[in-house]
Design an enzyme around this catalytic site. Structure first.
Site, PDB file in Angstrom:
ATOM      1  N   ASP A  67     -35.368  63.377 -63.770  1.00 45.02           N
ATOM      2  CA  ASP A  67     -34.476  64.475 -63.405  1.00 45.02           C
ATOM      3  C   ASP A  67     -33.101  63.944 -63.002  1.00 45.02           C
ATOM      4  O   ASP A  67     -32.070  64.548 -63.328  1.00 45.02           O
ATOM      5  CB  ASP A  67     -35.081  65.277 -62.254  1.00 45.02           C
ATOM      6  CG  ASP A  67     -36.297  66.082 -62.674  1.00 45.02           C
ATOM      7  OD1 ASP A  67     -36.521  66.218 -63.896  1.00 45.02           O
ATOM      8  OD2 ASP A  67     -37.020  66.557 -61.780  1.00 45.02           O
TER       9      ASP A  67
ATOM     10  N   ASN B  99     -39.523  58.451 -67.732  1.00 48.12           N
ATOM     11  CA  ASN B  99     -40.444  59.183 -66.858  1.00 48.12           C
ATOM     12  C   ASN B  99     -41.680  58.355 -66.518  1.00 48.12           C
ATOM     13  O   ASN B  99     -42.141  58.343 -65.373  1.00 48.12           O
ATOM     14  CB  ASN B  99     -40.865  60.498 -67.522  1.00 48.12           C
ATOM     15  CG  ASN B  99     -39.810  61.577 -67.414  1.00 48.12           C
ATOM     16  OD1 ASN B  99     -39.010  61.587 -66.477  1.00 48.12           O
ATOM     17  ND2 ASN B  99     -39.788  62.484 -68.378  1.00 48.12           N
TER      18      ASN B  99
ATOM     19  N   HIS C 284     -41.004  61.213 -62.735  1.00 50.87           N
ATOM     20  CA  HIS C 284     -40.282  62.400 -63.203  1.00 50.87           C
ATOM     21  C   HIS C 284     -39.048  62.697 -62.353  1.00 50.87           C
ATOM     22  O   HIS C 284     -38.079  63.277 -62.863  1.00 50.87           O
ATOM     23  CB  HIS C 284     -41.215  63.598 -63.227  1.00 50.87           C
ATOM     24  CG  HIS C 284     -42.212  63.544 -64.346  1.00 50.87           C
ATOM     25  ND1 HIS C 284     -41.916  63.954 -65.628  1.00 50.87           N
ATOM     26  CD2 HIS C 284     -43.497  63.100 -64.383  1.00 50.87           C
ATOM     27  CE1 HIS C 284     -42.974  63.771 -66.414  1.00 50.87           C
ATOM     28  NE2 HIS C 284     -43.949  63.256 -65.669  1.00 50.87           N
TER      29      HIS C 284
ATOM     30  N   ASP D 282     -29.891  64.004 -77.995  1.00 50.83           N
ATOM     31  CA  ASP D 282     -31.237  63.764 -77.481  1.00 50.83           C
ATOM     32  C   ASP D 282     -31.249  62.379 -76.822  1.00 50.83           C
ATOM     33  O   ASP D 282     -30.822  61.387 -77.436  1.00 50.83           O
ATOM     34  CB  ASP D 282     -32.267  63.825 -78.604  1.00 50.83           C
ATOM     35  CG  ASP D 282     -33.693  63.716 -78.073  1.00 50.83           C
ATOM     36  OD1 ASP D 282     -34.266  64.769 -77.722  1.00 50.83           O
ATOM     37  OD2 ASP D 282     -34.221  62.579 -78.003  1.00 50.83           O
TER      38      ASP D 282
ATOM     39  N   GLU E  60     -35.030  66.893 -72.860  1.00 52.86           N
ATOM     40  CA  GLU E  60     -33.935  65.933 -72.750  1.00 52.86           C
ATOM     41  C   GLU E  60     -32.871  66.173 -73.821  1.00 52.86           C
ATOM     42  O   GLU E  60     -32.075  65.284 -74.127  1.00 52.86           O
ATOM     43  CB  GLU E  60     -34.464  64.501 -72.848  1.00 52.86           C
ATOM     44  CG  GLU E  60     -35.043  64.108 -74.191  1.00 52.86           C
ATOM     45  CD  GLU E  60     -36.525  64.450 -74.334  1.00 52.86           C
ATOM     46  OE1 GLU E  60     -37.175  63.856 -75.203  1.00 52.86           O
ATOM     47  OE2 GLU E  60     -37.026  65.303 -73.562  1.00 52.86           O
TER      48      GLU E  60
END
Length: 393
Positions: A282, A273, A278, A265, A309
């Site tokens: 990505d 973010n 965002h 994680d 994630e």
């Protein structure tokens, strides 16, 4: 009064023109639905050139035979070049555009010489037959060497169609005497030539169906890959890794080799973010996915974007010690290589939970234990790996 049916070559030529036009129109309609398919673009252009070549041959009754020979053969050579180029792209082979250009140029010059300068029908016929055999052989070679397993069946069937087409020209070259009339035309070549023409039309149809089969299987393979992969990272998606993981676990138990699950994680991903947006998030996910693929290169392991994630890794033939070494190597790679973003380098770390498969737990239960170990890593300060049932490693 008895009716007899004879094969009439001029009529067959007209039928071939209409048939080739219909095929070209059909491929063009398919191209309207799949406008970005480069291979389909090339093959559709090839079919239109084939239709033009046949139309020019059929027009010999109105046009000078020598010039129709040059024009029709030029169209035919270009059609074959586009066909070969499309097949090479389809199977992922090296594109040999220079060799194709040399072949087309040499063929057209040879045909033109023996049509205009030193007219010789027999030489033209032999050159045309040899060129057709060479093109079909080239295509068969490309199709049979296709490395992709998910399109190999259609490649083999298409190779069979092209092999028969080449074999027909080989038979024509060795067994079928063809004589031209005084004008240099074979429009009145007799039953043998007409029969050859009928078989040729059937094999052209077979080749076109084979081309459609190639396109259909490639599209189906693409859809299957899209269904299995995460659209952003290219790793396996959640559903796929669960199915593949169960199968891998069963196989490993039969072989009595260890399987270890790593659940990773990314730390404070929401902050990334919120800070950079965002799209930057990505970019970080794709960056991390690339690092995971590098670390797990080879070995038959599974790597997936499990959700958000989170990344799930299934390591085949890895005990706890080896899995911890992989986890540590991955943690260092992610923490030591920031993701690039315009105007910034985004630093990211990861927390990892490690769980070894036992003899009776389901795959989902093993993941649940890795998830518990992951939260242990988070409680202990993040950017570390923990083993299921133990503390941070």
């Amino acid at each position: 009064m008895h009716a007899t049916m004879a094969l009439d070559l001029p009529t067959l030529m007209i039928v071939s023109v209409l048939l080739s036009l219909g095929i070209a129109v059909g491929f063009s309609l398919i191209l309207l639905l799949l406008p970005r398919e480069r291979v389909l673009q090339l093959w559709t252009s090839s079919l239109w050139l084939l239709a033009l070549a046949l139309a020019v041959v059929s027009a010999q009754i109105w046009l000078p035979v020598r010039w129709t020979v040059v024009v029709s053969n030029t169209c035919m050579a270009l059609a074959n070049a586009l066909l070969i180029h499309g097949v090479a792209i389809h199977v992922g082979a090296k594109r040999q555009l220079r060799l194709l250009a040399l072949g087309v140029g040499g063929y057209v010059l040879t045909i033109s010489w023996f049509a205009l300068v030193r007219p010789d029908f027999d030489v033209r016929l032999h050159v045309f037959s040899l060129a057709s055999i060479a093109c079909d052989g080239w295509i068969v070679f490309l199709l049979l060497r296709c490395p992709a397993l998910d399109i190999r069946r259609s490649c083999r069937l298409a190779a069979l169609a092209f092999a028969f087409h080449g074999a027909l020209y080989l038979c024509q070259l060795t067994c079928l005497p063809v004589q031209a009339d005084a004008a240099g035309s074979i429009r009145h070549g007799g039953m043998a030539v007409a029969g050859f023409y009928v078989i040729l039309l059937l094999l052209i149809l077979a080749k076109c169906f084979a081309m459609l089969l190639l396109i259909v299987e490639r599209l189906m393979a693409g859809l299957r890959r899209m269904a299995r992969l995460d659209g952003l990272t290219g790793l396996l998606n959640h559903h796929t890794v669960l199915g593949d993981g169960r199968l891998l676990l069963e196989q490993a138990r039969r072989r009595r080799c260890p399987v270890t699950v790593l659940l990773c994680d990314l730390d404070h991903f929401k902050l990334i973010n919120d800070t950079w947006g965002h799209q930057a998030g990505d970019r970080v996910l794709k960056h991390v996915a690339g690092l995971i693929e590098d670390v797990l290169a080879g070995g038959g392991h599974l790597a997936s974007r499990y959700g958000g994630e989170e990344f799930l890794l299934v390591l085949l033939d890895c005990d706890v010690g080896q899995a911890l070494a992989v986890a540590e190597r991955l943690r260092r790679r992610i923490g030591g290589g920031p993701a690039s973003w315009p105007g910034a380098s985004i630093q990211v770390t990861t927390s990892i939970g490690v769980s070894l498969a036992d003899t009776d737990s389901t795959f989902e239960q093993i993941i649940a234990r890795a998830d518990a170990a992951l939260y242990c890593s988070k409680r202990e300060g993040r950017n570390r790996a923990s083993i299921s049932g133990r503390g941070p490693a």
